[in-house]
Design a protein around this motif. Structure first.
Motif, PDB file in Angstrom:
ATOM      1  N   ALA A   5      43.685  52.647  39.070  1.00 16.08           N
ATOM      2  CA  ALA A   5      42.562  53.490  39.508  1.00 16.08           C
ATOM      3  C   ALA A   5      41.953  54.152  38.277  1.00 16.08           C
ATOM      4  O   ALA A   5      42.590  54.975  37.637  1.00 16.08           O
ATOM      5  N   LYS A   6      40.730  53.770  37.934  1.00 10.58           N
ATOM      6  CA  LYS A   6      40.079  54.305  36.740  1.00 10.58           C
ATOM      7  C   LYS A   6      38.970  55.276  37.086  1.00 10.58           C
ATOM      8  O   LYS A   6      38.852  56.332  36.482  1.00 10.58           O
ATOM      9  N   ASP A   7      38.114  54.886  38.016  1.00 13.61           N
ATOM     10  CA  ASP A   7      36.946  55.689  38.377  1.00 13.61           C
ATOM     11  C   ASP A   7      36.733  55.620  39.887  1.00 13.61           C
ATOM     12  O   ASP A   7      37.101  54.637  40.523  1.00 13.61           O
ATOM     13  N   SER A   8      36.089  56.639  40.415  1.00 11.24           N
ATOM     14  CA  SER A   8      35.664  56.581  41.811  1.00 11.24           C
ATOM     15  C   SER A   8      34.652  55.456  41.945  1.00 11.24           C
ATOM     16  O   SER A   8      33.905  55.164  41.012  1.00 11.24           O
ATOM     17  N   GLY A   9      34.647  54.822  43.088  1.00 11.04           N
ATOM     18  CA  GLY A   9      33.675  53.752  43.272  1.00 11.04           C
ATOM     19  C   GLY A   9      34.002  52.859  44.432  1.00 11.04           C
ATOM     20  O   GLY A   9      34.624  53.271  45.408  1.00 11.04           O
ATOM     21  N   LYS A  10      33.591  51.604  44.260  1.00  7.67           N
ATOM     22  CA  LYS A  10      33.613  50.668  45.375  1.00  7.67           C
ATOM     23  C   LYS A  10      34.337  49.382  45.000  1.00  7.67           C
ATOM     24  O   LYS A  10      34.140  48.838  43.907  1.00  7.67           O
ATOM     25  N   PHE A  11      35.161  48.911  45.932  1.00  9.36           N
ATOM     26  CA  PHE A  11      35.768  47.587  45.843  1.00  9.36           C
ATOM     27  C   PHE A  11      34.956  46.665  46.737  1.00  9.36           C
ATOM     28  O   PHE A  11      34.668  47.001  47.886  1.00  9.36           O
ATOM     29  N   GLU A  12      34.592  45.510  46.204  1.00 12.09           N
ATOM     30  CA  GLU A  12      33.857  44.516  46.981  1.00 12.09           C
ATOM     31  C   GLU A  12      34.709  43.254  47.057  1.00 12.09           C
ATOM     32  O   GLU A  12      35.231  42.790  46.038  1.00 12.09           O
ATOM     33  N   PHE A  13      34.838  42.721  48.257  1.00 16.93           N
ATOM     34  CA  PHE A  13      35.679  41.566  48.507  1.00 16.93           C
ATOM     35  C   PHE A  13      34.810  40.422  49.001  1.00 16.93           C
ATOM     36  O   PHE A  13      33.903  40.628  49.813  1.00 16.93           O
ATOM     37  N   SER A  15      33.882  45.663  51.957  1.00 12.13           N
ATOM     38  CA  SER A  15      33.950  46.634  50.862  1.00 12.13           C
ATOM     39  C   SER A  15      34.761  47.851  51.300  1.00 12.13           C
ATOM     40  O   SER A  15      34.948  48.081  52.494  1.00 12.13           O
ATOM     41  N   ALA A  16      35.236  48.579  50.299  1.00 17.04           N
ATOM     42  CA  ALA A  16      35.975  49.813  50.539  1.00 17.04           C
ATOM     43  C   ALA A  16      35.752  50.720  49.337  1.00 17.04           C
ATOM     44  O   ALA A  16      35.589  50.258  48.215  1.00 17.04           O
ATOM     45  N   SER A  17      35.759  52.032  49.595  1.00 17.87           N
ATOM     46  CA  SER A  17      35.528  53.001  48.525  1.00 17.87           C
ATOM     47  C   SER A  17      36.807  53.740  48.191  1.00 17.87           C
ATOM     48  O   SER A  17      37.711  53.874  49.020  1.00 17.87           O
ATOM     49  N   ILE A  18      36.864  54.258  46.968  1.00 15.55           N
ATOM     50  CA  ILE A  18      37.997  55.055  46.517  1.00 15.55           C
ATOM     51  C   ILE A  18      37.468  56.256  45.734  1.00 15.55           C
ATOM     52  O   ILE A  18      36.471  56.141  45.010  1.00 15.55           O
ATOM     53  N   THR A  19      38.132  57.396  45.892  1.00 11.78           N
ATOM     54  CA  THR A  19      37.831  58.584  45.107  1.00 11.78           C
ATOM     55  C   THR A  19      38.972  58.777  44.122  1.00 11.78           C
ATOM     56  O   THR A  19      40.133  58.879  44.517  1.00 11.78           O
ATOM     57  N   VAL A  20      38.626  58.801  42.829  1.00 14.17           N
ATOM     58  CA  VAL A  20      39.633  58.975  41.777  1.00 14.17           C
ATOM     59  C   VAL A  20      39.477  60.376  41.220  1.00 14.17           C
ATOM     60  O   VAL A  20      38.392  60.788  40.814  1.00 14.17           O
TER      61      VAL A  20
END
Length: 105
Positions: free
Chosen positions: A78-86, A99-104
């Protein structure tokens, strides 16, 4: 086809996180025959890719020996907040995305 995605909603910068995907697909090998002897045409997912904030972090080529409803699990930092796209791509023009988002923090 539906896809289930499991990405942590939050992580600390530098944490190693697990990403899990499950997609619904028959994954017909092309080696099976019907009751009347006709070959069932191949229909598989041939590739999977995951991008994190636009950068590809994981790719897999899939083959006829993969079971129906392919499940994939992999890790990233986990480096930065953002979006994973599959993205799943397969035979007969098959293509699906999620897609899914993550807050770092």
């Amino acid at each position: 086809m539906a896809a289930l995605i499991n990405v942590p909603s939050k992580a600390k910068r530098g944490d190693i996180i697990e990403i899990r995907t499950l997609t619904s697909h028959i994954m017909e090998t092309g080696f099976r025959h019907t009751a009347d002897g006709k070959l069932v045409p191949r229909d598989i997912i041939t590739s999977f890719a995951c991008r994190y904030n636009g950068t590809e972090i994981f790719r897999a080529d899939l083959f006829p020996a993969i079971a129906a409803n392919p499940y994939l699990s992999f890790f990233t930092v986990a480096k930065d907040s953002g979006k994973f796209e599959f993205e799943w791509i397969g035979d007969n023009g098959y293509s699906t995305t999620a897609s899914a988002s993550i807050t770092v923090e």
